[in-house]
Design a protein around this motif. Structure first.
Motif, short mmCIF file in Angstrom:
data_model
loop_
_atom_site.label_atom_id
_atom_site.label_comp_id
_atom_site.label_asym_id
_atom_site.label_seq_id
_atom_site.Cartn_x
_atom_site.Cartn_y
_atom_site.Cartn_z
N ASP A 130 0.84 -1.21 0.00
CA ASP A 130 0.00 0.00 0.00
C ASP A 130 0.87 1.26 0.00
OD1 ASP A 130 -2.78 -1.21 0.37
OD2 ASP A 130 -1.72 -2.08 2.07
N TRP A 178 -1.61 -5.24 -1.53
CA TRP A 178 -2.46 -4.05 -1.56
C TRP A 178 -3.86 -4.35 -1.03
CZ3 TRP A 178 1.61 -1.74 -3.72
CH2 TRP A 178 1.58 -0.34 -3.88
N GLY A 179 -4.41 -3.39 -0.30
CA GLY A 179 -5.80 -3.45 0.08
C GLY A 179 -6.70 -3.08 -1.10
N GLU A 180 -7.71 -3.88 -1.34
CA GLU A 180 -8.61 -3.66 -2.47
C GLU A 180 -9.26 -2.28 -2.42
OE1 GLU A 180 -12.31 -6.16 -4.44
OE2 GLU A 180 -12.23 -5.92 -2.26
N ASP A 198 -8.05 0.47 -0.77
CA ASP A 198 -7.11 1.49 -0.30
C ASP A 198 -7.45 2.83 -0.94
OD1 ASP A 198 -4.95 3.09 0.40
OD2 ASP A 198 -3.45 1.56 0.00
N ILE A 216 -5.78 -7.79 -1.31
CA ILE A 216 -6.52 -8.29 -0.16
C ILE A 216 -7.91 -7.68 -0.20
CG2 ILE A 216 -6.59 -8.48 2.35
CD1 ILE A 216 -3.57 -8.17 2.38
N CYS A 221 -10.39 -4.38 2.23
CA CYS A 221 -9.25 -3.94 3.02
C CYS A 221 -8.78 -2.59 2.51
CB CYS A 221 -8.14 -4.97 2.92
SG CYS A 221 -6.77 -4.72 4.04
N HIS A 263 -5.88 0.90 3.56
CA HIS A 263 -4.47 1.26 3.42
C HIS A 263 -3.58 0.51 4.42
CE1 HIS A 263 -1.27 3.89 2.06
NE2 HIS A 263 -1.05 4.35 3.28
N SER A 291 -3.31 -2.55 5.55
CA SER A 291 -3.79 -3.92 5.32
C SER A 291 -3.24 -4.91 6.33
CB SER A 291 -3.43 -4.36 3.89
OG SER A 291 -2.05 -4.20 3.64
N GLU A 307 -5.79 -4.54 9.16
CA GLU A 307 -7.20 -4.76 8.84
C GLU A 307 -7.49 -6.21 8.48
OE1 GLU A 307 -10.67 -2.03 6.87
OE2 GLU A 307 -8.63 -1.81 6.14
N GLN A 308 -6.53 -6.86 7.81
CA GLN A 308 -6.68 -8.28 7.44
C GLN A 308 -5.37 -9.01 7.75
OE1 GLN A 308 -9.32 -9.85 6.31
NE2 GLN A 308 -10.72 -8.24 5.65
#
Length: 266
Positions: free
Chosen positions: A117, A208-210, A212, A235, A238, A240, A242, A245-246
């Motif tokens: 991210d 990367w968070g999907e 973000d 991910i 999710c 920034h 990540s 968050e996950q």
């Protein structure tokens, strides 16, 4: 918990586990505590090292004129002292910008890159109007009276911050040093590392968070197109940060990548 003396600064770090070295580089307005779920979840396979970069946490204040190259050189000194060889090096957000500069200046320190991210600097990854807006927002935040200073950046999570990490996030925010944050944000705003990306020769994981909102997925696609040996893992649900968050999905992706691309043990 330990310290390395580098370039006249005391640099704090946490080290757990045994195995190939995995060095974790936090973002702006954070310190090494942000990697708590990785320190806990990956120590069974790796020597996990999370630093407090100069100017944050338990590390020394930065001197006048400290810049991106100095952060990179300090990180190289930590890796040389603790990992004693090329390491898996992961950086999130501003930390990814630092890690890219590490690779530019000290490529022998890096076995693989894990870019999370992140940005090739704001100038290198974001539209000009977005960079101007972020600089203006940062300046407003930094001139706020001490009683009103809030270093929390907008758009960090896809939803609410995970409840189990709220206390940790508040504790980190409470000890942010405004001068350090000024250096981090303005250095990132001015950085443009696009020239480096095609010259990266080590295996690179883009994580990367999907959802973000700060470094959108289109930035990840730019990295994927520019870095020859790169793999993008997105991910879902999710933002920034990540890794918080996950964390289970994040750790699984890091573990699989590092097992596929070995680094030496410290």
């Amino acid at each position: 918990m330990g310290f390395v003396r580098a370039n006249g600064l005391d640099i704090a770090y946490e080290r757990v586990g045994e195995g190939p070295a995995l060095v974790l580089v936090h973002g702006a307005a954070e310190d090494g505590r942000v990697w708590q779920p990785q320190l806990e979840g990956l120590a069974d396979d790796f020597t996990v090292i999370a630093w407090d970069e100069p100017g944050v946490g338990r590390s020394s204040d930065v001197p006048a004129g400290f810049g991106l190259s100095d952060y990179a050189d300090s990180l190289a000194a930590l890796i040389a002292a603790i990992a004693r060889g090329p390491a898996h090096v992961a950086g999130i957000s501003w930390g990814g910008t630092v890690v890219l500069e590490l690779y530019r200046r000290h490529p022998a320190s890096v076995a693989t890159l894990i870019l999370v991210d992140t940005y090739a600097g704001w100038k290198g990854s974001l539209p000009e109007d977005e960079v101007r807006a972020r600089i203006a927002g940062a300046r407003r935040m930094l001139v706020a009276p001490a009683a009103e200073f809030d270093p929390t950046l907008p758009g960090l999570f896809a939803g609410d911050p995970p409840a189990r990490y709220v206390a940790m996030l508040e504790a980190m925010a409470a000890v942010v040093r405004p001068e350090t944050l000024r250096i981090q944000l303005l250095t990132m705003a001015d950085a443009d590392q696009r020239d480096l990306l095609p010259r990266i020769t080590v295996p690179t994981l883009l994580l990367w968070g999907e959802r973000d909102a700060r470094s959108p997925l289109r930035v990840a696609r730019q990295f994927e197109q520019a870095i020859p040996d790169s793999t993008l893992v997105v991910i879902p649900e999710c933002g920034h940060v990540s890794n918080l968050e996950q964390p289970e999905r994040f750790n699984a992706a890091v573990r699989a990548f590092c097992h596929a691309h070995r680094a030496p043990r410290p």
